[in-house]
Scaffold this motif. Structure first.
Motif, PDB file in Angstrom:
ATOM      1  N   VAL A  11      10.532 -39.868 -39.378  1.00  9.09           N
ATOM      2  CA  VAL A  11      11.903 -39.544 -38.992  1.00  9.09           C
ATOM      3  C   VAL A  11      12.094 -39.838 -37.511  1.00  9.09           C
ATOM      4  N   CYS A  12      13.107 -40.632 -37.203  1.00  9.05           N
ATOM      5  CA  CYS A  12      13.459 -40.928 -35.816  1.00  9.05           C
ATOM      6  C   CYS A  12      14.443 -39.882 -35.311  1.00  9.05           C
ATOM      7  N   VAL A  13      14.205 -39.388 -34.108  1.00  9.78           N
ATOM      8  CA  VAL A  13      15.117 -38.437 -33.480  1.00  9.78           C
ATOM      9  C   VAL A  13      15.817 -39.112 -32.309  1.00  9.78           C
ATOM     10  N   TYR A  14      17.139 -39.073 -32.330  1.00 12.90           N
ATOM     11  CA  TYR A  14      17.958 -39.483 -31.195  1.00 12.90           C
ATOM     12  C   TYR A  14      18.453 -38.209 -30.512  1.00 12.90           C
ATOM     13  N   CYS A  15      18.294 -38.126 -29.194  1.00 18.90           N
ATOM     14  CA  CYS A  15      18.699 -36.897 -28.505  1.00 18.90           C
ATOM     15  C   CYS A  15      18.679 -37.116 -27.002  1.00 18.90           C
ATOM     16  N   GLY A  33      11.198 -30.392 -34.249  1.00 15.19           N
ATOM     17  CA  GLY A  33       9.972 -31.186 -34.213  1.00 15.19           C
ATOM     18  C   GLY A  33       8.848 -30.512 -34.975  1.00 15.19           C
ATOM     19  N   GLY A  34       8.700 -29.204 -34.788  1.00 19.52           N
ATOM     20  CA  GLY A  34       7.674 -28.466 -35.527  1.00 19.52           C
ATOM     21  C   GLY A  34       7.920 -28.456 -37.017  1.00 19.52           C
ATOM     22  N   ASP A  35       9.182 -28.338 -37.403  1.00 24.59           N
ATOM     23  CA  ASP A  35       9.521 -28.359 -38.828  1.00 24.59           C
ATOM     24  C   ASP A  35       9.157 -29.698 -39.462  1.00 24.59           C
ATOM     25  N   TYR A  45      10.237 -41.160 -31.700  1.00 28.79           N
ATOM     26  CA  TYR A  45      11.230 -40.792 -30.696  1.00 28.79           C
ATOM     27  C   TYR A  45      11.126 -41.726 -29.495  1.00 28.79           C
ATOM     28  N   GLY A  46      11.992 -41.496 -28.510  1.00 25.34           N
ATOM     29  CA  GLY A  46      12.106 -42.420 -27.393  1.00 25.34           C
ATOM     30  C   GLY A  46      11.018 -42.385 -26.360  1.00 25.34           C
ATOM     31  N   GLY A  47       9.977 -41.597 -26.572  1.00 19.95           N
ATOM     32  CA  GLY A  47       8.777 -41.667 -25.743  1.00 19.95           C
ATOM     33  C   GLY A  47       8.764 -40.796 -24.508  1.00 19.95           C
ATOM     34  N   GLY A  48       9.889 -40.231 -24.114  1.00 16.19           N
ATOM     35  CA  GLY A  48       9.938 -39.430 -22.903  1.00 16.19           C
ATOM     36  C   GLY A  48       9.426 -38.016 -23.107  1.00 16.19           C
ATOM     37  N   GLY A  49       8.994 -37.410 -22.011  1.00 12.38           N
ATOM     38  CA  GLY A  49       8.519 -36.041 -22.066  1.00 12.38           C
ATOM     39  C   GLY A  49       9.521 -35.051 -21.514  1.00 12.38           C
ATOM     40  N   VAL A 108      17.538 -38.345 -37.366  1.00 13.71           N
ATOM     41  CA  VAL A 108      18.152 -37.065 -37.032  1.00 13.71           C
ATOM     42  C   VAL A 108      18.746 -37.187 -35.637  1.00 13.71           C
ATOM     43  N   VAL A 109      19.992 -36.758 -35.510  1.00  9.24           N
ATOM     44  CA  VAL A 109      20.706 -36.843 -34.236  1.00  9.24           C
ATOM     45  C   VAL A 109      20.884 -35.431 -33.687  1.00  9.24           C
TER      46      VAL A 109
END
Length: 201
Positions: A11-15, A33-35, A45-49, A108-109
């Motif tokens: 699942v890709c997350v955009y945020c 994320g935990g779910d 995801y976009g790789g950032g922390g 998921v957005v």
């Protein structure tokens, strides 16, 4: 409800990537994320922390889930990659978005800014052109995405967007409803790993 997680693998997350986001949004991103991890879903995801993206990645990682970050070289200093997870460094935003799309079975957005808007509009445009049939779920706390939905309805009402586009996504308000919404979609994975999208009722 049938268990479809074995066919829905990633699942890709955009945020958003801002640490100034509402703390409730950051907490929800961590929970989501935990779910994903607890449901056996890999987070792309976009790789950032930082911001919601960092919170989602940490939530998945801390719950024992697989995580793939994808970030352009020029953003490494700004978005501070989360080094505890697998991260791919690419050369451009276009490469980042395409690789995120290719590595994901669904999207998921979460709340986000202009970058998130760019990503989701492109994703919906590709859906409109029948370039994919992957599920899209919005996390919509306190109606965060309602203005976007109103704008999309406006384009439909003016005859500029086909009404069928509204079947391309579902929206849930509570963080705990995001993963169940994904798993409730009817899946029909063909040889191109496309997914048949059906609106929740």
């Amino acid at each position: 409800m049938p268990d479809l997680s074995s066919r829905l693998g990633s699942v890709c997350v955009y945020c958003g990537s801002s640490n100034t986001a509402d703390p409730a949004y950051l907490e929800a991103a961590h929970q989501i994320g935990g779910d994903f991890a607890r449901a056996g879903l890999k987070l792309v995801y976009g790789g950032g922390g930082v911001g919601l993206m960092g919170a989602a990645a940490r939530g998945a990682h801390e719950a024992g889930g697989a995580v793939l970050g994808i970030i352009p070289e020029f953003l490494r200093g700004r978005e501070k990659p989360f080094d505890d997870v697998e991260t791919v460094i690419v050369t451009s935003m276009h490469e980042r978005k395409m690789l995120m799309f290719e590595r994901s079975d669904a999207f998921v957005v979460l709340p986000g800014g202009i970058g998130t808007l760019e990503e989701i509009i492109e994703l919906l445009s590709w859906r409109r052109l029948d370039l994919h049939r992957k599920p899209i779920v919005f996390h919509n706390p306190d109606g965060f995405w309602d203005p976007l939905f109103t704008l999309l309805k406006h384009t439909i009402d003016r005859g500029l967007t086909p009404p069928a586009l509204t079947t391309a996504w579902v929206s849930v308000e509570a963080a705990e409803d995001v993963t169940p919404a994904l798993l409730a979609w009817g899946l029909d994975v063909d040889r191109d790993r496309e997914i048949d999208v059906r609106r929740l009722t």
